[in-house]
Scaffold this motif. Structure first.
Motif, PDB file in Angstrom:
ATOM      1  N   SER A 141       1.132  -1.228   0.074  1.00 44.47           N
ATOM      2  CA  SER A 141      -0.377   0.144  -0.047  1.00 44.47           C
ATOM      3  C   SER A 141       0.972   1.299   0.024  1.00 44.47           C
ATOM      4  CB  SER A 141      -1.452   0.067   1.535  1.00 44.47           C
ATOM      5  OG  SER A 141      -1.522   1.082   1.117  1.00 44.47           O
ATOM      6  N   TYR A 142       1.541   1.517   0.932  1.00 46.84           N
ATOM      7  CA  TYR A 142       2.822   2.399   1.379  1.00 46.84           C
ATOM      8  C   TYR A 142       3.724   2.401  -0.331  1.00 46.84           C
ATOM      9  CZ  TYR A 142       0.443   3.647   5.727  1.00 46.84           C
ATOM     10  OH  TYR A 142      -0.144   3.104   6.394  1.00 46.84           O
ATOM     11  N   PHE A 143       3.523   2.031  -0.459  1.00 49.34           N
ATOM     12  CA  PHE A 143       5.007   1.434  -1.888  1.00 49.34           C
ATOM     13  C   PHE A 143       4.658   1.321  -2.758  1.00 49.34           C
ATOM     14  CE2 PHE A 143       7.397   1.364   2.649  1.00 49.34           C
ATOM     15  CZ  PHE A 143       8.330   2.175   2.365  1.00 49.34           C
ATOM     16  N   LYS A 144       3.589   1.712  -3.236  1.00 51.39           N
ATOM     17  CA  LYS A 144       2.639   0.642  -4.433  1.00 51.39           C
ATOM     18  C   LYS A 144       3.638   2.174  -5.756  1.00 51.39           C
ATOM     19  CE  LYS A 144      -1.353   3.666  -3.743  1.00 51.39           C
ATOM     20  NZ  LYS A 144      -1.970   3.240  -3.105  1.00 51.39           N
ATOM     21  N   ARG A 145       4.035   3.291  -5.596  1.00 48.69           N
ATOM     22  CA  ARG A 145       4.596   4.288  -6.165  1.00 48.69           C
ATOM     23  C   ARG A 145       6.336   3.734  -6.667  1.00 48.69           C
ATOM     24  NH1 ARG A 145      -0.076   7.211  -4.295  1.00 48.69           N
ATOM     25  NH2 ARG A 145      -1.837   7.380  -5.623  1.00 48.69           N
ATOM     26  N   GLU A 146       6.435   3.272  -5.622  1.00 52.23           N
ATOM     27  CA  GLU A 146       8.077   2.913  -5.862  1.00 52.23           C
ATOM     28  C   GLU A 146       8.235   2.537  -6.933  1.00 52.23           C
ATOM     29  OE1 GLU A 146       9.865   5.931  -4.365  1.00 52.23           O
ATOM     30  OE2 GLU A 146       8.001   6.124  -3.179  1.00 52.23           O
ATOM     31  N   ARG A 147       9.217   2.251  -7.093  1.00 51.41           N
ATOM     32  CA  ARG A 147      10.076   1.150  -8.476  1.00 51.41           C
ATOM     33  C   ARG A 147      10.787   0.302  -7.511  1.00 51.41           C
ATOM     34  NH1 ARG A 147      14.855   0.741 -11.804  1.00 51.41           N
ATOM     35  NH2 ARG A 147      14.210  -0.990 -13.832  1.00 51.41           N
ATOM     36  N   GLN A 148       9.851  -1.286  -7.512  1.00 52.11           N
ATOM     37  CA  GLN A 148      10.822  -2.118  -7.310  1.00 52.11           C
ATOM     38  C   GLN A 148      11.177  -3.549  -7.948  1.00 52.11           C
ATOM     39  OE1 GLN A 148       7.530  -5.082  -4.460  1.00 52.11           O
ATOM     40  NE2 GLN A 148       8.843  -6.899  -5.248  1.00 52.11           N
ATOM     41  N   MET A 149      12.884  -3.667  -7.771  1.00 51.92           N
ATOM     42  CA  MET A 149      13.403  -3.989  -7.891  1.00 51.92           C
ATOM     43  C   MET A 149      13.198  -5.750  -8.337  1.00 51.92           C
ATOM     44  SD  MET A 149      15.792  -0.685  -7.754  1.00 51.92           S
ATOM     45  CE  MET A 149      17.544  -1.478  -8.831  1.00 51.92           C
ATOM     46  N   HIS A 150      12.981  -5.426  -7.055  1.00 51.93           N
ATOM     47  CA  HIS A 150      13.746  -7.021  -6.320  1.00 51.93           C
ATOM     48  C   HIS A 150      12.602  -7.309  -5.498  1.00 51.93           C
ATOM     49  CE1 HIS A 150      15.714 -11.011  -5.882  1.00 51.93           C
ATOM     50  NE2 HIS A 150      15.507 -10.828  -5.151  1.00 51.93           N
ATOM     51  N   PHE A 151      12.149  -8.371  -5.061  1.00 51.94           N
ATOM     52  CA  PHE A 151      12.066  -9.395  -3.967  1.00 51.94           C
ATOM     53  C   PHE A 151      12.394 -10.328  -3.588  1.00 51.94           C
ATOM     54  CE2 PHE A 151       8.071 -11.590  -2.242  1.00 51.94           C
ATOM     55  CZ  PHE A 151       7.555 -10.830  -1.204  1.00 51.94           C
ATOM     56  N   ARG A 152      11.945 -10.780  -2.146  1.00 46.75           N
ATOM     57  CA  ARG A 152      12.315 -11.796  -1.646  1.00 46.75           C
ATOM     58  C   ARG A 152      11.993 -12.382  -0.150  1.00 46.75           C
ATOM     59  NH1 ARG A 152      17.967 -14.819  -1.392  1.00 46.75           N
ATOM     60  NH2 ARG A 152      16.610 -17.514  -0.783  1.00 46.75           N
ATOM     61  N   ALA A 153      11.185 -13.661  -0.266  1.00 51.19           N
ATOM     62  CA  ALA A 153      10.122 -14.193   1.045  1.00 51.19           C
ATOM     63  C   ALA A 153      10.870 -15.519   1.588  1.00 51.19           C
ATOM     64  CB  ALA A 153       8.761 -14.599   0.473  1.00 51.19           C
ATOM     65  N   LYS A 154      10.374 -15.500   2.476  1.00 54.27           N
ATOM     66  CA  LYS A 154      10.717 -17.103   3.412  1.00 54.27           C
ATOM     67  C   LYS A 154      12.360 -16.659   3.840  1.00 54.27           C
ATOM     68  CE  LYS A 154       8.172 -20.686   0.387  1.00 54.27           C
ATOM     69  NZ  LYS A 154       8.167 -21.758   0.040  1.00 54.27           N
ATOM     70  N   LEU A 155      12.537 -15.296   4.467  1.00 55.30           N
ATOM     71  CA  LEU A 155      13.894 -15.591   5.446  1.00 55.30           C
ATOM     72  C   LEU A 155      13.504 -15.965   6.126  1.00 55.30           C
ATOM     73  CD1 LEU A 155      15.004 -12.199   3.155  1.00 55.30           C
ATOM     74  CD2 LEU A 155      15.555 -14.554   3.262  1.00 55.30           C
ATOM     75  N   SER A 156      14.582 -15.950   6.984  1.00 59.44           N
ATOM     76  CA  SER A 156      15.017 -15.687   8.173  1.00 59.44           C
ATOM     77  C   SER A 156      16.184 -15.261   9.406  1.00 59.44           C
ATOM     78  CB  SER A 156      15.218 -17.433   9.684  1.00 59.44           C
ATOM     79  OG  SER A 156      14.162 -17.775   8.617  1.00 59.44           O
ATOM     80  N   ALA A 157      15.922 -14.312  10.240  1.00 59.79           N
ATOM     81  CA  ALA A 157      16.937 -13.305  10.522  1.00 59.79           C
ATOM     82  C   ALA A 157      17.507 -13.800  12.071  1.00 59.79           C
ATOM     83  CB  ALA A 157      15.961 -11.765  10.954  1.00 59.79           C
ATOM     84  N   ILE A 158      19.248 -14.014  12.036  1.00 56.41           N
ATOM     85  CA  ILE A 158      19.574 -14.729  13.373  1.00 56.41           C
ATOM     86  C   ILE A 158      20.631 -13.430  13.600  1.00 56.41           C
ATOM     87  CG2 ILE A 158      21.677 -14.997  13.542  1.00 56.41           C
ATOM     88  CD1 ILE A 158      21.164 -17.651  11.174  1.00 56.41           C
ATOM     89  N   SER A 159      20.165 -12.810  14.925  1.00 56.40           N
ATOM     90  CA  SER A 159      20.324 -11.657  15.215  1.00 56.40           C
ATOM     91  C   SER A 159      21.544 -12.175  16.606  1.00 56.40           C
ATOM     92  CB  SER A 159      19.300 -10.558  16.033  1.00 56.40           C
ATOM     93  OG  SER A 159      19.991  -9.957  16.612  1.00 56.40           O
ATOM     94  N   VAL A 160      22.700 -11.305  16.078  1.00 60.37           N
ATOM     95  CA  VAL A 160      23.838 -11.973  17.298  1.00 60.37           C
ATOM     96  C   VAL A 160      24.631 -10.314  18.008  1.00 60.37           C
ATOM     97  CG1 VAL A 160      26.395 -12.931  17.207  1.00 60.37           C
ATOM     98  CG2 VAL A 160      24.194 -13.311  15.688  1.00 60.37           C
ATOM     99  N   LYS A 161      24.244 -11.200  19.707  1.00 63.35           N
ATOM    100  CA  LYS A 161      24.940  -9.391  20.413  1.00 63.35           C
ATOM    101  C   LYS A 161      26.362  -9.516  20.345  1.00 63.35           C
ATOM    102  CE  LYS A 161      23.878  -6.237  22.958  1.00 63.35           C
ATOM    103  NZ  LYS A 161      22.722  -4.603  22.651  1.00 63.35           N
ATOM    104  N   LEU A 162      27.148  -8.644  20.166  1.00 67.37           N
ATOM    105  CA  LEU A 162      28.435  -8.449  19.724  1.00 67.37           C
ATOM    106  C   LEU A 162      29.199  -8.071  21.075  1.00 67.37           C
ATOM    107  CD1 LEU A 162      29.282  -7.368  15.918  1.00 67.37           C
ATOM    108  CD2 LEU A 162      29.012  -9.406  17.120  1.00 67.37           C
TER     109      LEU A 162
END
Length: 220
Positions: A141-162
């Motif tokens: 909805s909010y980015f519908k007027r932007e030019r989308q160059m790439h999309f990727r689903a099924k990702l996970s984020a691993i956060s590491v405290k340094l």
């Protein structure tokens, strides 16, 4: 004119993990020299003997971060909590005059959702937006007027405290991503702050990636 040593240095720097193998003394110099001979000869545009290549390899100056193993190992032992966030989607948009205002609208909508994963990185020509998959409709909805160059689903984020002052340790990130690479784990994107970094990987690789990073702490 380029010397044998310079040509060898150029090739070694372009070979993944070869510098570390040389530093650890686990290289068969004769076999490596034979393997590199065609490339070195091409670079110098003349035949080069393997003996000269072997000598250059033995004298190759190892970068400082390779030698700082003690500091790196201590920092790895001090890695903090490792957390996971699943169902992440990632967008790449072309930078535009309206991209930041679009982001502001999205942030205003999701600001109260503390458990929501959200990250935005802006480059010179494009920007990446990573967010929990449940918010795809908002992004559309909010980015519908932007030019989308790439999309990727099924990702996970691993956060590491340094650990504190991690930015003073040369090669810390190298060690983490080297172990991921050695285990065949491709990192889709990285988001970092002073004392935390987040690696986005494919859902199919997240358990393996989590194990690799956790093992970094126990093995050092």
């Amino acid at each position: 004119m380029k010397t044998v040593a310079q040509a060898v240095g150029e090739v070694v720097k372009g070979q993944h993990f070869l510098e570390e193998a040389l530093a650890r003394g686990i290289v068969n110099y004769s076999a490596l020299a034979s393997d590199l001979q065609p490339k070195i000869s091409d670079l110098l545009r003349k035949p080069v003997k393997t003996g000269a290549i072997m000598m250059a390899l033995r004298r190759y100056p190892i970068p400082p971060h390779i030698h700082q193993s003690g500091q790196i190992k201590n920092s790895l032992r001090l890695l903090g909590d490792i957390t996971l966030k699943s169902d992440i989607v990632a967008y790449t948009f072309e930078n535009s005059a309206t991209l930041i205002p679009s982001q502001v609208k999205l942030l205003d909508k999701i600001n109260h959702r503390e458990q929501l994963f959200y990250a935005f990185t802006r480059g010179i020509t494009e920007s990446n937006l990573m967010i929990s998959g449940a918010q795809k409709d908002l992004v559309s909805s909010y980015f519908k007027r932007e030019r989308q160059m790439h999309f990727r689903a099924k990702l996970s984020a691993i956060s590491v405290k340094l650990p504190q002052d991690n930015y003073k340790i040369t090669g810390l990130y190298y060690q983490i991503f080297k172990d991921l690479a050695w285990n065949g784990i491709a990192v889709y994107d990285v988001v970092s702050t002073t004392n935390e970094f987040i690696a986005l990987v494919d859902d199919a690789l997240v358990e393996k990636a989590f194990t690799v990073i956790k093992r970094l702490k126990s093995n050092h």
